[in-house]
Structures are given as structure tokens and as C-alpha cells.
Motif scaffolding. Sequence first.
Motif, PDB file in Angstrom:
ATOM      1  N   UNK A 147       0.949  -1.245  -0.072  1.00  0.00           N
ATOM      2  CA  UNK A 147      -0.001  -0.076  -0.077  1.00  0.00           C
ATOM      3  C   UNK A 147       0.941   1.277   0.081  1.00  0.00           C
ATOM      4  N   UNK A 148       0.764   2.097  -1.086  1.00  0.00           N
ATOM      5  CA  UNK A 148       1.519   3.182  -1.396  1.00  0.00           C
ATOM      6  C   UNK A 148       0.963   4.424  -0.579  1.00  0.00           C
ATOM      7  N   UNK A 149       1.833   5.290  -0.382  1.00  0.00           N
ATOM      8  CA  UNK A 149       1.452   6.638   0.371  1.00  0.00           C
ATOM      9  C   UNK A 149      -0.166   7.438  -0.129  1.00  0.00           C
ATOM     10  N   UNK A 150      -0.319   7.119  -1.433  1.00  0.00           N
ATOM     11  CA  UNK A 150      -1.482   7.397  -1.705  1.00  0.00           C
ATOM     12  C   UNK A 150      -2.858   6.745  -1.404  1.00  0.00           C
ATOM     13  N   UNK A 151      -2.556   5.516  -1.032  1.00  0.00           N
ATOM     14  CA  UNK A 151      -3.463   4.856  -0.491  1.00  0.00           C
ATOM     15  C   UNK A 151      -3.903   3.378  -1.278  1.00  0.00           C
ATOM     16  N   UNK A 152      -3.553   3.464  -2.494  1.00  0.00           N
ATOM     17  CA  UNK A 152      -4.008   2.005  -3.282  1.00  0.00           C
ATOM     18  C   UNK A 152      -3.347   0.876  -2.798  1.00  0.00           C
ATOM     19  N   UNK A 153      -4.131  -0.270  -2.919  1.00  0.00           N
ATOM     20  CA  UNK A 153      -3.420  -1.626  -2.412  1.00  0.00           C
ATOM     21  C   UNK A 153      -3.267  -2.221  -3.640  1.00  0.00           C
ATOM     22  N   UNK A 154      -2.053  -2.889  -3.902  1.00  0.00           N
ATOM     23  CA  UNK A 154      -1.462  -3.742  -4.884  1.00  0.00           C
ATOM     24  C   UNK A 154      -1.228  -5.184  -4.102  1.00  0.00           C
ATOM     25  N   UNK A 155      -1.745  -6.240  -4.904  1.00  0.00           N
ATOM     26  CA  UNK A 155      -1.685  -7.485  -4.356  1.00  0.00           C
ATOM     27  C   UNK A 155      -0.150  -8.079  -4.922  1.00  0.00           C
TER      28      UNK A 155
END
Lengths: 114, 104
Positions: B37-45
Amino acid sequence: DAGVIQSPRHEVTEMGQEVTLRCKPISGHNSLFWYRQTMMRGLELLIYFNNNVPIDDSGMPEDRFSAKMPNASFSTLKIQPSEPRDSAVYFCASSLGRRYTEAFFGQGTRLTVV
Amino acid sequence: KNEVEQSPQNLTAQEGEFITINCSYSVGISALHWLQQHPGGGIVSLFMLSSGKKKHGRLIATINIQEKHSSLHITASHPRDSAVYICGGYQLIWGAGTKLIIKP
């Protein structure tokens, strides 16, 4: 494919109002998950659908929360009435297969209830 | 309660260092996921694994089912690796996350 699409990206509402969050899964995926993320509790699974059928809703906090998946390309998470403690980021994710396959996440909806 | 424990909670390292994040769990998980989860908030598996090891670029994930332990390794770390890394599995079990900062 555009990935999992959630709307709105941000929502600010007053306590007591109804809130509806929307999710469009990746085309062809047959599993859909709704998650809630807060600083206090981290990432929590709210509900899991497989083939549009709710399989596990044990994570839904209370009766104020409801989720539907009327077809394979759309799901909603509704909170009625909303409360300040519902403020969180809500993520939708989809996967091809059942619960133990890789999931792809949407960008999330940041909900603020004032 | 949280049946998944991650360590460390916070990690700051210099660019190029080898990074290890650990994840221990106390209940059965058929498959373990690593999320970024990057600072922008998006989540990547990043990974979903149920045994052995998986590699994707500079990232390597391992799991020991018997010991209920998994590790995420980052080789030749880069500032763009700065993110929160979360491990967990299906149902309610997710770690609190490890906040990684890589300084140039």
C-alpha cells in the motif's frame, strides 16, 4: 482492463444519512470482496461474494451495513444510518476463482461521516 | 485480537539494502497474501502463496506452513519501494502492516 473500479473516491456525509459505495469488478472475475481499513483495526474483510452470492458476511459490523451483488459486474455496500465511527477507507477487490486466489484491489472510497 | 503478527512495524533503510519483513500467524491459513500500500492509499497484491517461494523482480516471498511463518524480501531496495506492506489471509486475519521507508 481498467481494473476494479470504485465510486465515489471520496464521500463526506452527515451522521444519520444513507451512504452507498459502488464497485465494478474486473470482467470475468467471479469473486468479490469488500474490505474496510482504519488506523485502529487495519484491514478487515466485511463480506465475500462468489458468483454473485454472499458466501461469508461474518465481517459485516452490524445491521446498518448491507451489501448486494445484483449481477457479475456490479456490487454495492450500503450504510444506513451512517455514524462517525464508520469513517474509514472501503476497498473492493475481485479475483478469478474462490477465496484463496490472488485478489485485485480498487482504489478505495474514503468515507468521512461528520 | 489479531492472529497475524508482522515485524518490524516500522523499518527505515538506505537505498540498496536488503530488506526482510516477517509475518507470523497462529491459525490455519490456506494461502497467505502480501499486499503493498503506497502513500496514496492504493493497494496492490504482490503475492499469494501457500507453499515454498515466489519471486517477482526484486521481491521474494517465502512461506513455511509448518512454522506458520512467511517472509517478504526486497533486494537492492529503492525509494519507490517505500510503502506499507501487509500480510494476511482470507477472512478476518490481516497484519497491522510494516511501514517501510527507503532513503536515497
